[in-house]
Scaffold this active site. Sequence first.
Site, PDB file in Angstrom:
ATOM      1  N   ASP A 232       0.857  -1.180   0.000  1.00  0.00           N
ATOM      2  CA  ASP A 232       0.000   0.000   0.000  1.00  0.00           C
ATOM      3  C   ASP A 232       0.899   1.237   0.000  1.00  0.00           C
ATOM      4  OD1 ASP A 232      -2.335   1.468   0.000  1.00  0.00           O
ATOM      5  OD2 ASP A 232      -3.189   0.482   1.750  1.00  0.00           O
TER       6      ASP A 232
ATOM      7  N   GLU B 128      -0.049   4.609   1.778  1.00  0.00           N
ATOM      8  CA  GLU B 128      -0.168   5.595   2.846  1.00  0.00           C
ATOM      9  C   GLU B 128       0.857   5.398   3.959  1.00  0.00           C
ATOM     10  OE1 GLU B 128      -4.275   5.400   0.957  1.00  0.00           O
ATOM     11  OE2 GLU B 128      -2.698   3.982   1.515  1.00  0.00           O
TER      12      GLU B 128
ATOM     13  N   HIS C 138      -7.886   4.769   7.311  1.00  0.00           N
ATOM     14  CA  HIS C 138      -9.178   4.472   6.704  1.00  0.00           C
ATOM     15  C   HIS C 138      -9.295   2.962   6.532  1.00  0.00           C
ATOM     16  CE1 HIS C 138      -6.477   4.612   3.196  1.00  0.00           C
ATOM     17  NE2 HIS C 138      -7.316   3.745   2.634  1.00  0.00           N
TER      18      HIS C 138
END
Length: 273
Positions: A8, A10, A117
């Site tokens: 990912d 982030e 999130h």
Amino acid sequence: MRVLISVDMEGTAGVVDGADVRPGEWEYERNRHLMTEEANAAIRGVLSHAPEAEILVSDAHAQFRNLLPEVLDRRARLLRGKPKPGGMMAGIESGVDVCLFVGYHGRAGTPVSVLAHTVSSAVIAEVRVDGATLGEIGLNASLAAHHDAVPVLVTGDDTVAAEAAAVVPGIHTVEVKRALGAHAADSRHPEEACARIEAAVPGAIEARESVTPPRYDRAVSLEVDVLTPAMAELVLLVPGMERLTGTTVRYGAPDFPTAHRLVSLIAVLGRAA
């Protein structure tokens, strides 16, 4: 040994803002390079432990087209593009032995956590499986366990390390930054972050038998809180979906992989509201 590295964006060192991870924004190109280098560090770590390992790298951010194919270590295979079977965990059904989660972020609602999130910040407020709240770490670790693969390492900020330790006891963690807020961090230099990731991988793989991820080998109850009633209305187009409140939907899934896929589908439907 077959290894899946789910990458990912982030949780990459230096990344702090939504603009850092959105294509078209001026810092995105630099940060996708940093993301790719952290993936390369994990690849090197795997191969230092198991030189003959087969490595699959799943691009796990947004539209799954972020990692730079020409920069990624040539000894790995890249799974990119959307939709792809398994989503963030593409390749998990192919006999994977261990998984690494690189550049991950905290689940929705985590305080003082960089870009936290769950699947979609624009749609999903919380995901629960049989009453247990799971973010992407928990969801993906559970999917790995369902396929008899062991999630051994996660990298990201300090809240990611804390979440992973609580949800997946025994998993190794690498903190590449310390969250100062939703859009701020005290970050290690990217080269230092990569060095720490590479160094951590062999020990994480070696200790895989001590990891106890959540495992669901039966039908499960999936509940998802979305942000608005209009989103819930669209999600009800899925046959068998129930509405518990204005913004909470429930689905009785026959197995965990079905629940995992439905979370992504709910995110897609909700964005159409």
